[in-house]
Design a protein around this motif. Structure first.
Motif, PDB file in Angstrom:
ATOM      1  N   GLU A 154       0.627  -1.012   0.211  1.00 17.85           N
ATOM      2  CA  GLU A 154      -0.091  -0.192  -0.219  1.00 17.85           C
ATOM      3  C   GLU A 154       0.630   1.391  -0.042  1.00 17.85           C
ATOM      4  OE1 GLU A 154      -2.818  -0.030  -0.339  1.00 17.85           O
ATOM      5  OE2 GLU A 154      -3.331  -1.930  -0.332  1.00 17.85           O
ATOM      6  N   THR A 155       2.127   1.264   0.481  1.00 18.23           N
ATOM      7  CA  THR A 155       3.351   2.405   0.015  1.00 18.23           C
ATOM      8  C   THR A 155       4.608   2.086  -1.065  1.00 18.23           C
ATOM      9  OG1 THR A 155       4.177   0.846   2.057  1.00 18.23           O
ATOM     10  CG2 THR A 155       2.631   2.462   2.358  1.00 18.23           C
ATOM     11  N   PRO A 156       3.856   2.466  -2.144  1.00 17.97           N
ATOM     12  CA  PRO A 156       4.521   2.009  -2.729  1.00 17.97           C
ATOM     13  C   PRO A 156       5.112   3.360  -3.138  1.00 17.97           C
ATOM     14  CG  PRO A 156       2.591   2.589  -3.990  1.00 17.97           C
ATOM     15  CD  PRO A 156       2.522   2.386  -2.510  1.00 17.97           C
ATOM     16  N   LYS A 157       6.989   3.340  -3.757  1.00 17.05           N
ATOM     17  CA  LYS A 157       8.100   4.029  -3.449  1.00 17.05           C
ATOM     18  C   LYS A 157       9.431   2.951  -3.870  1.00 17.05           C
ATOM     19  CE  LYS A 157      10.865   6.796   0.316  1.00 17.05           C
ATOM     20  NZ  LYS A 157      11.276   6.437   1.111  1.00 17.05           N
ATOM     21  N   SER A 158      10.441   4.099  -4.272  1.00 17.89           N
ATOM     22  CA  SER A 158      11.323   3.519  -5.318  1.00 17.89           C
ATOM     23  C   SER A 158      12.227   4.408  -4.997  1.00 17.89           C
ATOM     24  CB  SER A 158      11.100   4.426  -6.797  1.00 17.89           C
ATOM     25  OG  SER A 158      12.743   4.117  -7.797  1.00 17.89           O
ATOM     26  N   ARG A 159      13.099   3.740  -3.838  1.00 18.50           N
ATOM     27  CA  ARG A 159      14.606   4.737  -3.527  1.00 18.50           C
ATOM     28  C   ARG A 159      15.478   4.720  -4.006  1.00 18.50           C
ATOM     29  NH1 ARG A 159      16.904   1.019   0.038  1.00 18.50           N
ATOM     30  NH2 ARG A 159      16.403  -0.350  -1.889  1.00 18.50           N
ATOM     31  N   GLY A 160      15.161   4.530  -6.322  1.00 16.38           N
ATOM     32  CA  GLY A 160      16.570   5.230  -6.721  1.00 16.38           C
ATOM     33  C   GLY A 160      17.480   4.168  -6.760  1.00 16.38           C
ATOM     34  N   PRO A 161      18.805   4.696  -7.545  1.00 14.18           N
ATOM     35  CA  PRO A 161      18.671   6.348  -7.726  1.00 14.18           C
ATOM     36  C   PRO A 161      18.222   6.409  -9.862  1.00 14.18           C
ATOM     37  CG  PRO A 161      20.666   5.215  -7.192  1.00 14.18           C
ATOM     38  CD  PRO A 161      20.071   3.841  -6.880  1.00 14.18           C
ATOM     39  N   VAL A 162      16.949   7.432  -9.930  1.00 15.19           N
ATOM     40  CA  VAL A 162      16.456   7.259 -10.770  1.00 15.19           C
ATOM     41  C   VAL A 162      16.799   8.340 -11.946  1.00 15.19           C
ATOM     42  CG1 VAL A 162      13.703   7.745 -11.769  1.00 15.19           C
ATOM     43  CG2 VAL A 162      14.158   6.754  -9.396  1.00 15.19           C
ATOM     44  N   TYR A 163      17.126   7.445 -12.404  1.00 20.44           N
ATOM     45  CA  TYR A 163      17.325   8.884 -14.055  1.00 20.44           C
ATOM     46  C   TYR A 163      16.420   9.135 -14.635  1.00 20.44           C
ATOM     47  CZ  TYR A 163      21.682   6.154 -12.435  1.00 20.44           C
ATOM     48  OH  TYR A 163      22.682   6.129 -11.568  1.00 20.44           O
ATOM     49  N   ALA A 164      15.270   8.691 -14.741  1.00 18.66           N
ATOM     50  CA  ALA A 164      14.226   9.821 -15.657  1.00 18.66           C
ATOM     51  C   ALA A 164      12.751   8.828 -14.767  1.00 18.66           C
ATOM     52  CB  ALA A 164      14.315   9.014 -17.219  1.00 18.66           C
ATOM     53  N   VAL A 177       6.764 -11.117 -16.941  1.00 18.52           N
ATOM     54  CA  VAL A 177       8.106 -10.773 -15.900  1.00 18.52           C
ATOM     55  C   VAL A 177       7.863 -11.210 -14.480  1.00 18.52           C
ATOM     56  CG1 VAL A 177       6.946  -8.067 -15.080  1.00 18.52           C
ATOM     57  CG2 VAL A 177       9.606  -9.198 -15.487  1.00 18.52           C
ATOM     58  N   ALA A 178       9.030 -11.869 -13.597  1.00 21.91           N
ATOM     59  CA  ALA A 178       8.935 -12.339 -12.458  1.00 21.91           C
ATOM     60  C   ALA A 178       9.731 -11.487 -11.473  1.00 21.91           C
ATOM     61  CB  ALA A 178       8.885 -13.942 -12.249  1.00 21.91           C
ATOM     62  N   SER A 179       9.251 -11.386 -10.370  1.00 22.20           N
ATOM     63  CA  SER A 179       9.460 -10.376  -9.305  1.00 22.20           C
ATOM     64  C   SER A 179       9.529 -11.056  -7.851  1.00 22.20           C
ATOM     65  CB  SER A 179       8.638  -8.947  -9.020  1.00 22.20           C
ATOM     66  OG  SER A 179       9.845  -8.313  -8.202  1.00 22.20           O
ATOM     67  N   GLU A 228       9.320  -0.806  -4.224  1.00 23.43           N
ATOM     68  CA  GLU A 228       9.873  -0.902  -4.393  1.00 23.43           C
ATOM     69  C   GLU A 228       9.544  -1.622  -6.234  1.00 23.43           C
ATOM     70  OE1 GLU A 228      13.162   1.271  -7.121  1.00 23.43           O
ATOM     71  OE2 GLU A 228      13.434   0.905  -4.535  1.00 23.43           O
ATOM     72  N   TRP A 229       8.632  -3.112  -5.581  1.00 19.57           N
ATOM     73  CA  TRP A 229       8.342  -3.794  -7.133  1.00 19.57           C
ATOM     74  C   TRP A 229       7.311  -3.301  -7.029  1.00 19.57           C
ATOM     75  CZ3 TRP A 229       7.664  -6.008 -11.189  1.00 19.57           C
ATOM     76  CH2 TRP A 229       6.776  -7.057 -11.446  1.00 19.57           C
ATOM     77  N   GLU A 230       5.587  -2.884  -6.219  1.00 21.77           N
ATOM     78  CA  GLU A 230       4.591  -2.038  -6.337  1.00 21.77           C
ATOM     79  C   GLU A 230       4.805  -0.172  -7.052  1.00 21.77           C
ATOM     80  OE1 GLU A 230       1.147  -1.819  -6.434  1.00 21.77           O
ATOM     81  OE2 GLU A 230       2.485  -3.659  -6.007  1.00 21.77           O
ATOM     82  N   PHE A 231       5.972  -0.117  -6.586  1.00 23.97           N
ATOM     83  CA  PHE A 231       6.187   1.305  -7.749  1.00 23.97           C
ATOM     84  C   PHE A 231       6.057   1.363  -9.327  1.00 23.97           C
ATOM     85  CE2 PHE A 231       8.665   4.782  -9.094  1.00 23.97           C
ATOM     86  CZ  PHE A 231       7.952   5.966  -8.861  1.00 23.97           C
ATOM     87  N   ILE A 232       7.358   0.519  -9.102  1.00 22.03           N
ATOM     88  CA  ILE A 232       7.197  -0.375 -10.663  1.00 22.03           C
ATOM     89  C   ILE A 232       5.904  -0.950 -11.262  1.00 22.03           C
ATOM     90  CG2 ILE A 232       8.755  -1.663 -12.518  1.00 22.03           C
ATOM     91  CD1 ILE A 232      10.644  -1.340 -10.627  1.00 22.03           C
ATOM     92  N   ARG A 233       5.037  -2.088 -10.196  1.00 24.76           N
ATOM     93  CA  ARG A 233       4.099  -3.313 -11.115  1.00 24.76           C
ATOM     94  C   ARG A 233       2.923  -1.849 -11.513  1.00 24.76           C
ATOM     95  NH1 ARG A 233      -0.737  -4.250 -10.403  1.00 24.76           N
ATOM     96  NH2 ARG A 233      -0.458  -2.743  -8.897  1.00 24.76           N
ATOM     97  N   ARG A 234       2.833  -0.487 -10.665  1.00 28.33           N
ATOM     98  CA  ARG A 234       1.655   0.112 -10.656  1.00 28.33           C
ATOM     99  C   ARG A 234       2.125   0.923 -11.755  1.00 28.33           C
ATOM    100  NH1 ARG A 234      -0.612   2.438  -5.208  1.00 28.33           N
ATOM    101  NH2 ARG A 234      -1.091   0.890  -3.926  1.00 28.33           N
ATOM    102  N   PHE A 235       3.127   1.711 -12.173  1.00 24.88           N
ATOM    103  CA  PHE A 235       3.589   2.854 -13.313  1.00 24.88           C
ATOM    104  C   PHE A 235       3.377   1.733 -14.454  1.00 24.88           C
ATOM    105  CE2 PHE A 235       6.836   3.668 -16.185  1.00 24.88           C
ATOM    106  CZ  PHE A 235       6.794   5.171 -17.240  1.00 24.88           C
ATOM    107  N   MET A 236       4.058   0.763 -14.280  1.00 23.05           N
ATOM    108  CA  MET A 236       3.959  -0.056 -16.209  1.00 23.05           C
ATOM    109  C   MET A 236       2.273  -0.515 -16.214  1.00 23.05           C
ATOM    110  SD  MET A 236       6.442  -0.034 -17.396  1.00 23.05           S
ATOM    111  CE  MET A 236       6.555  -1.497 -18.572  1.00 23.05           C
ATOM    112  N   ASP A 237       1.043  -0.672 -15.002  1.00 17.15           N
ATOM    113  CA  ASP A 237      -0.159  -1.571 -15.207  1.00 17.15           C
ATOM    114  C   ASP A 237      -1.224  -0.593 -15.083  1.00 17.15           C
ATOM    115  OD1 ASP A 237       0.749  -3.892 -15.522  1.00 17.15           O
ATOM    116  OD2 ASP A 237       0.834  -4.619 -13.415  1.00 17.15           O
TER     117      ASP A 237
END
Length: 386
Positions: free
Chosen positions: A52-62, A187-189, A238-247
Motif C-alpha cells: 500500500e506504500t509504493p516507493k522507489s528508493r532509486g537511483p532514478v534517472y528518468a 516478468v517475475a519478481s 520498490e516492486w509495487e512502484f514499478i508494477r503500478r507505473f507499468m500497469d
C-alpha cells in the motif's frame, strides 16, 4: 561492479564440455530447474498488488508519463575493489614506459653533447623495457577483462521501463550481454510474494526475472533493480512502484528524486552503506564499534568507486529506444537469438537445455516409509553351555 552480470553471461555461453560438474551439482541443477506451472504462478503473482506504500528508493534517472529509468546491477557497493588494483597495475606500467622514454631521451641528449653513448642510460631504458613489455602483455591478456567490470565502460547498468510500448530495456556492456529489449508481460519478481524473496530482502536489490520461454533468446534474463534493501518490505515497495507505473500509470505514485548521471563524489560513497542501515541501528554496541573501526575500508573502497565512475562514460541508449513510445515513432523489436553473432547463437543453442523448464507440474514427494528396524522379538540363540 558488473561481476555478477559478466559471470551470468559467461555461464550462458560456456561450452557444455567445459562444465566440470560433479554428480551433486547435476542433482542440484535438476532440483532447482522450475516446472512450467511454477513459472506461470510466479508470473501471475507479479500482476498482483503487494504493498500500500509504493516507493522507489532509486537511483532514478528518468521519470515521466512514458518511461521510468532506474540504476541496475548487483554489488554496486563493492565497486572500487577492482578499480584500486587496476589503477595500481596501470600506474606501474605507466611508470615503466616513463622510464623507457626518460632513458632514451637521456641517451640521445648525452650522444649529442658528448658524442658517445652513456651505458647507464641505455641500461635504464633496457631495464624498464624488460619490465614494461611482459607486464603490459599479461595485463592486456588477462587483467583488462576484469578492469572493464568497473573502468573504461558504461558508468552504470540501467533498466528502463516503457509503459507506452509495455517493454523493458536493459543497458549493459557487450561483454555482459549487451542491450536487451524484453516484454513486460511475463516478468517475475522477487518482491511479488514472500516465497520468491531472496535472503528475505536483506542486502540485495529487487530482482526481476524473465524465463527462457519469454525472452526468445534460449536463455533467461535477470536484472537487479535499485539499491540494496534492508528488509523485504523495501523490496515490495520498490516492486509495487514499478508494477503500478507499468500497469496503471504514474498517477498517484510519489514522484521519486531524479539523480544526475554526473559522477558526484557522494554517488560513490553512499552505496557503501546500502542495505546495512537497518542492521547498524539494531546491532549491539560492540558491533557498532567494530563497524566504526573498519570505516577506513569503506573510505578506500568509496575512493576506488569514485575513480571508476570518473574513468567511465555515461551510458547512451540507441535512438530507437530513446524515442520508443513517442507519437509516430517505431516500437523497438524484442531481442531474439538472431540479434547475436553466429558464434554466440551457437553457444546459446548448445546450452538451451540448461534453462528449459520441466513440462507440467512438479510431482509430489513420495512419503518416506517407516525405517527398517531390527526386530526385538527375534533374539539370537544363545550358545548351549557344555
Amino acid at each position: 561492479m558488473y561481476f555478477f552480470e559478466w559471470g551470468s553471461w559467461e555461464a550462458a555461453l560456456e561450452p557444455d564440455a567445459d562444465k566440470n560438474e560433479d554428480a551433486r551439482t547435476r542433482r542440484l541443477r535438476k532440483k532447482i530447474t522450475p516446472y512450467e506451472n511454477e513459472q506461470a504462478e510466479e508470473e501471475a503473482a507479479a500482476k498482483l498488488s503487494v504493498s500500500e506504500t509504493p516507493k522507489s528508493r532509486g537511483p532514478v534517472y528518468a521519470f515521466d508519463n512514458r518511461i521510468l529509468e532506474i540504476r541496475s546491477g548487483m554489488f554496486e557497493e563493492k565497486r572500487g575493489l577492482i578499480s584500486i588494483l587496476s589503477a595500481t597495475v596501470i600506474y606501474i606500467i605507466a611508470n615503466c614506459f616513463a622510464g623507457i622514454i626518460s632513458g632514451a631521451t637521456w641517451t640521445i641528449e648525452h650522444f649529442h653533447s658528448k658524442g658517445t653513448f652513456a651505458s647507464e642510460y641505455l641500461f635504464i631504458s633496457a631495464w624498464f623495457t624488460l619490465l614494461a613489455l611482459p607486464t603490459t602483455w599479461f595485463y592486456l591478456k588477462y587483467g583488462l577483462r576484469f578492469t572493464r567490470l568497473e573502468m573504461f565502460t558504461s558508468r552504470h547498468l540501467l533498466i528502463r521501463f516503457n509503459r507506452t510500448t509495455q517493454q523493458v530495456y536493459l543497458h549493459r556492456p557487450p561483454h555482459c550481454g549487451g542491450i536487451v529489449v524484453l516484454p513486460w508481460e511475463g516478468v517475475a519478481s522477487s518482491g511479488s510474494a514472500n516465497k520468491y524473496a531472496i535472503a528475505d530482502g536483506v542486502g540485495v536489490p529487487l530482482a526481476l526475472h524473465w524465463s527462457a520461454r519469454v525472452t526468445g533468446t534460449l536463455h533467461p534474463e535477470l536484472a537487479w533493480v535499485g539499491k540494496s534493501a534492508n528488509h523485504q518490505g523495501e523490496i515490495r515497495d520498490e516492486w509495487e512502484f514499478i508494477r503500478r507505473f507499468m500497469d496503471e500509470g504514474p498517477e498517484g505514485l510519489p514522484r521519486p528524486r531524479i539523480t544526475s548521471h554526473f559522477p558526484w563524489p557522494w554517488q560513490a560513497f553512499t552505496p557503501q552503506f546500502e542495505g546495512v542501515t537497518h542492521y547498524f541501528r539494531n546491532a549491539s554496541k560492540l558491533i557498532k564499534v567494530g563497524l566504526v573501526l573498519i570505516s577506513p575500508a569503506f573510505l578506500i573502497i568509496g575512493t576506488g568507486h569514485w575513480l571508476s565512475l570518473l574513468l567511465c562514460w555515461k551510458p547512451r541508449w540507441p535512438k530507437i529506444i530513446r524515442q520508443a513510445g513517442m507519437p509516430g515513432k517505431p516500437v523497438p523489436p524484442l531481442t531474439t537469438l538472431a540479434d547475436y553473432p553466429p558464434h554466440i547463437q551457437q553457444r546459446l543453442r548448445e546450452n538451451a537445455h540448461l534453462w528449459t523448464a520441466h513440462p507440467g507440474q512438479r510431482p509430489e514427494k513420495k512419503p518416506r516409509g517407516p525405517s527398517k528396524r531390527r526386530s526385538t522379538d527375534t533374539k539370537p540363540a544363545s550358545r548351549a553351555k557344555p
